[in-house]
Scaffold this motif. Sequence first.
Motif, PDB file in Angstrom:
ATOM      1  N   LEU A  33       0.895  -1.080   0.115  1.00  0.00           N
ATOM      2  CA  LEU A  33      -0.122  -0.025   0.084  1.00  0.00           C
ATOM      3  C   LEU A  33       0.924   1.167   0.126  1.00  0.00           C
ATOM      4  O   LEU A  33       1.968   1.256   0.582  1.00  0.00           O
ATOM      5  CB  LEU A  33      -0.746   0.058   1.227  1.00  0.00           C
ATOM      6  N   ASP A  35       2.136   5.093   1.124  1.00  0.00           N
ATOM      7  CA  ASP A  35       2.476   5.722   2.486  1.00  0.00           C
ATOM      8  C   ASP A  35       0.927   6.586   2.827  1.00  0.00           C
ATOM      9  O   ASP A  35       0.494   7.069   2.023  1.00  0.00           O
ATOM     10  CB  ASP A  35       3.550   6.768   2.354  1.00  0.00           C
ATOM     11  N   GLY A  36       0.769   6.167   4.090  1.00  0.00           N
ATOM     12  CA  GLY A  36      -0.465   6.891   4.651  1.00  0.00           C
ATOM     13  C   GLY A  36      -1.808   5.862   4.630  1.00  0.00           C
ATOM     14  O   GLY A  36      -2.803   6.382   5.107  1.00  0.00           O
ATOM     15  N   PHE A  37      -1.614   4.650   3.998  1.00  0.00           N
ATOM     16  CA  PHE A  37      -2.837   3.955   3.787  1.00  0.00           C
ATOM     17  C   PHE A  37      -2.780   2.797   4.590  1.00  0.00           C
ATOM     18  O   PHE A  37      -1.647   2.296   4.908  1.00  0.00           O
ATOM     19  CB  PHE A  37      -2.928   3.522   2.338  1.00  0.00           C
ATOM     20  N   HIS A  38      -4.010   2.276   5.125  1.00  0.00           N
ATOM     21  CA  HIS A  38      -3.879   1.216   6.254  1.00  0.00           C
ATOM     22  C   HIS A  38      -4.633   0.063   5.371  1.00  0.00           C
ATOM     23  O   HIS A  38      -5.897   0.234   5.041  1.00  0.00           O
ATOM     24  CB  HIS A  38      -4.466   1.524   7.431  1.00  0.00           C
ATOM     25  N   ARG A  39      -4.302  -1.385   5.484  1.00  0.00           N
ATOM     26  CA  ARG A  39      -5.169  -2.416   4.818  1.00  0.00           C
ATOM     27  C   ARG A  39      -6.323  -2.622   5.894  1.00  0.00           C
ATOM     28  O   ARG A  39      -5.960  -2.916   7.152  1.00  0.00           O
ATOM     29  CB  ARG A  39      -4.247  -3.673   4.479  1.00  0.00           C
ATOM     30  N   ILE A  40      -7.400  -2.787   5.401  1.00  0.00           N
ATOM     31  CA  ILE A  40      -8.558  -3.032   6.144  1.00  0.00           C
ATOM     32  C   ILE A  40      -9.053  -4.747   5.947  1.00  0.00           C
ATOM     33  O   ILE A  40      -9.580  -4.603   4.630  1.00  0.00           O
ATOM     34  CB  ILE A  40      -9.655  -1.968   6.231  1.00  0.00           C
ATOM     35  N   ARG A  41      -9.149  -5.457   6.828  1.00  0.00           N
ATOM     36  CA  ARG A  41      -9.601  -6.777   6.643  1.00  0.00           C
ATOM     37  C   ARG A  41     -10.590  -7.222   7.410  1.00  0.00           C
ATOM     38  O   ARG A  41     -10.329  -6.955   8.842  1.00  0.00           O
ATOM     39  CB  ARG A  41      -8.540  -7.854   6.416  1.00  0.00           C
TER      40      ARG A  41
END
Length: 120
Positions: A33, A35-41
């Motif tokens: 991803l 920078d600054g993004f977070h994976r959501i599962r």
Amino acid sequence: MRFRWKDYRHGDRQKVMTVSADEFIRRFLLHVLPDGFHRIRYYGFLGNRYRAQKLAHCRDLLGMPVPEPSESQAPKDYRDCYEELTGRSLRQCPACRQGQMITIETFDGISGPTSYWDTS
């Protein structure tokens, strides 16, 4: 470059794939991803598969009533959302702002123009 991977479609079998180094890096970076993004599962009852059935089962187990669908939860048409955001209606004629736009024909995007016989 060769790497091992698990084929979930064929009984979780381990397989070996050979690709060039460029292709391996390209495939690997598809999972990174910016920078600054977070994976959501979501797992368990919030997972995509059978989410509605699992949430209904959770409600049954908790003794909660089935939620009544209300008008506020009804999905809005994209034209209504656009009008709320911009203040301009997609249903009005863009030239005169008085007439109503109506659908005359819809194209599926797959087939090309209708074929015709060239009589020349």
